[in-house]
Write an enzyme that holds these catalytic residues in place. Structure first.
Site, PDB file in Angstrom:
ATOM      1  N   PHE A 141       0.716  -1.239   0.042  1.00  0.00           N
ATOM      2  CA  PHE A 141       0.026   0.088  -0.030  1.00  0.00           C
ATOM      3  C   PHE A 141       0.929   1.307   0.162  1.00  0.00           C
ATOM      4  O   PHE A 141       1.571   1.581   1.048  1.00  0.00           O
ATOM      5  CB  PHE A 141      -0.735   0.079   1.014  1.00  0.00           C
ATOM      6  CG  PHE A 141      -1.663   1.260   1.268  1.00  0.00           C
ATOM      7  CD1 PHE A 141      -2.970   1.419   0.216  1.00  0.00           C
ATOM      8  CD2 PHE A 141      -1.662   2.347   1.857  1.00  0.00           C
ATOM      9  CE1 PHE A 141      -3.931   2.356   0.460  1.00  0.00           C
ATOM     10  CE2 PHE A 141      -2.360   3.658   1.555  1.00  0.00           C
ATOM     11  CZ  PHE A 141      -3.615   3.539   0.864  1.00  0.00           C
ATOM     12  N   ASP A 226       9.771   2.819   1.554  1.00  0.00           N
ATOM     13  CA  ASP A 226       8.349   3.688   1.940  1.00  0.00           C
ATOM     14  C   ASP A 226       8.436   3.571   3.272  1.00  0.00           C
ATOM     15  O   ASP A 226       7.725   2.737   3.860  1.00  0.00           O
ATOM     16  CB  ASP A 226       7.115   3.069   1.153  1.00  0.00           C
ATOM     17  CG  ASP A 226       5.897   3.957   1.369  1.00  0.00           C
ATOM     18  OD1 ASP A 226       5.830   4.791   2.542  1.00  0.00           O
ATOM     19  OD2 ASP A 226       4.806   3.875   0.830  1.00  0.00           O
ATOM     20  N   LYS A 255       3.210  11.476   6.819  1.00  0.00           N
ATOM     21  CA  LYS A 255       2.370  11.435   7.901  1.00  0.00           C
ATOM     22  C   LYS A 255       2.789  11.975   9.330  1.00  0.00           C
ATOM     23  O   LYS A 255       2.659  13.247   9.528  1.00  0.00           O
ATOM     24  CB  LYS A 255       2.039   9.753   8.226  1.00  0.00           C
ATOM     25  CG  LYS A 255       1.112   9.196   7.285  1.00  0.00           C
ATOM     26  CD  LYS A 255       0.568   7.785   7.691  1.00  0.00           C
ATOM     27  CE  LYS A 255      -0.050   7.011   6.585  1.00  0.00           C
ATOM     28  NZ  LYS A 255      -1.341   7.522   5.991  1.00  0.00           N
TER      29      LYS A 255
END
Length: 401
Positions: A141, A226, A255
């Site tokens: 994801f 990531d 984030k």
């Protein structure tokens, strides 16, 4: 109708149904606790998918934002501003790298990493134009843009959005043999999550990340990590890659970099890699804006002390020890994760992950499900041990009921 019911009904009537939130309407929050529109308090064990690593309303971050709001919030990159150089310098130092390309959201940062790798492949490695390949892992994801979902294996994320962007090779996560066999002279990058979050907090086999690092070095391929969810303290280290002593060629961050205050993301790499960009070849109106830089600078300063990483490691050990006691007892089939991050597979007989999340909400604990029977636990790193234990007690009660 109650205030909660009214708010939910209005949202259902006037917003697209691209999310299925739990039926709670948050009005305020502090630390690890959120309060709804009717005054009920809930323990937040999700932390905005790691965007809130430092808790709700963190005073240092709020003060940094307020101070910057009084000065200047946006210039666009048409001009320099007085927070930009410090942000890039401090973030590069935190990552032990040289250059930073700031964006806003995680998906934008992944898109930037893809563009960087392709341009590096053509300009530096000498891959023929239009032939660059990037290897990714199944069950990944990385975001929801058209290009990113083109290499997703999740039918819900991918279906009905074609035609899809070519140039990606998907191999099983954790499989070094498959990765080696997929590499060709046109491979420019391997893009993976050091821990797969959305897939259920999947930790790869020991030796996998060092193996990826060795393979990519041998074949002159960029290793892109990531760390949007796993980075910035979540796993007990600044970056999840550190658990196996690995330094990639490129970090993709987001984030927690914005402290739960503003969206901030970045690609961090060497001058040789990010130096492929020339003026006008990539950009963002809001990327690297003064407000974002001010907040992110405070996040970086907080991480440089090491206290949040240490706290995530210590409380994470406690979390996994307690969750491990639930595994094998019939209610929990497996527990995975690292630091203050866990995926808990619930026995299907007890209900779906969504149903368990709803029952926990009734007990004033907020988590979120993924992939059917799995719930994710990722509290703010500032949570107290007492509050964490209170939440775990509620989980035990729900499972035993």
């Amino acid at each position: 109708m109650s205030a909660t019911e009214t708010a939910i009904a209005s949202a259902e009537a006037h917003s697209a149904h691209n999310y299925h939130p739990l039926p709670v309407v948050v009005a305020s929050a502090e630390g690890a606790w959120m309060t709804d529109v009717e005054g009920r308090r809930y323990l937040d064990l999700l932390a905005g998918y790691s965007a809130l690593n430092f808790g709700h309303g963190n005073r240092r971050l709020i003060d940094a934002a307020k101070a910057q709001l009084e000065r200047v919030t946006l210039t666009s990159r048409a001009f320099h501003h007085d927070r930009f150089a410090d942000f890039c310098t401090r973030l590069a130092e935190l990552c032990s790298m040289e250059m930073v390309l700031p964006m806003n959201t995680g998906a934008e940062a992944v898109e930037t990493a893809v563009k960087t790798a392709r341009k590096w492949g053509y300009r530096v490695k000498g891959v023929p134009d239009g032939m660059a390949k990037i290897i990714v892992a199944s069950d990944n994801f990385h975001g929801r843009t058209t290009t990113i979902i083109s290499f997703s294996t999740d039918p819900e994320a991918r279906a009905d959005y074609g035609p899809y962007t070519p140039g990606f090779e998907i191999v099983p996560y954790g499989d070094l043999t498959a990765l080696r066999e997929a590499m060709t002279e046109n491979t420019v990058a391997v893009l993976i999550e050091p821990i797969q979050g959305e897939a259920g907090v999947l930790v790869p086999p020991a030796g996998y990340l060092p193996g990826v690092r060795e393979l990519t070095r041998e074949r002159n391929v960029l290793f892109i990590a990531d760390e949007i969810q796993s980075g910035l303290g979540r796993t007990g280290k600044t970056f999840a890659c550190e658990h196996e002593g690995v330094v990639p060629d490129m970090y993709v961050l987001g984030k927690a970099l914005g402290g739960g205050v503003v969206p901030v993301s970045a690609v961090v790499s060497s001058a040789d890699v990010l130096g492929v960009f020339k003026p006008g070849e990539h950009g963002s109106t809001f990327g690297g804006n003064p407000l974002a830089c001010a907040v992110a600078l405070e996040v970086i300063a907080m991480l440089r002390t090491g206290e949040y990483q240490e706290r995530a490691a210590e409380l994470g050990d406690h979390l996994h020890r307690e969750l491990g006691l639930l595994a094998g007892g019939g209610a929990v089939e497996a527990v995975r994760g690292r630091g203050l991050w866990a995926g808990v597979d619930i026995a299907p007989a007890l209900g779906t992950g969504r149903e368990i999340s709803e029952r926990l909400m009734e007990e004033r604990v907020l988590v979120k499900d993924t992939h059917g029977s799995t719930i994710r636990i990722a509290p703010p790193l500032v949570i107290s041990k007492e509050d964490l234990d209170w939440g775990l007690d509620r989980l035990r009660a729900v499972l035993s009921a």
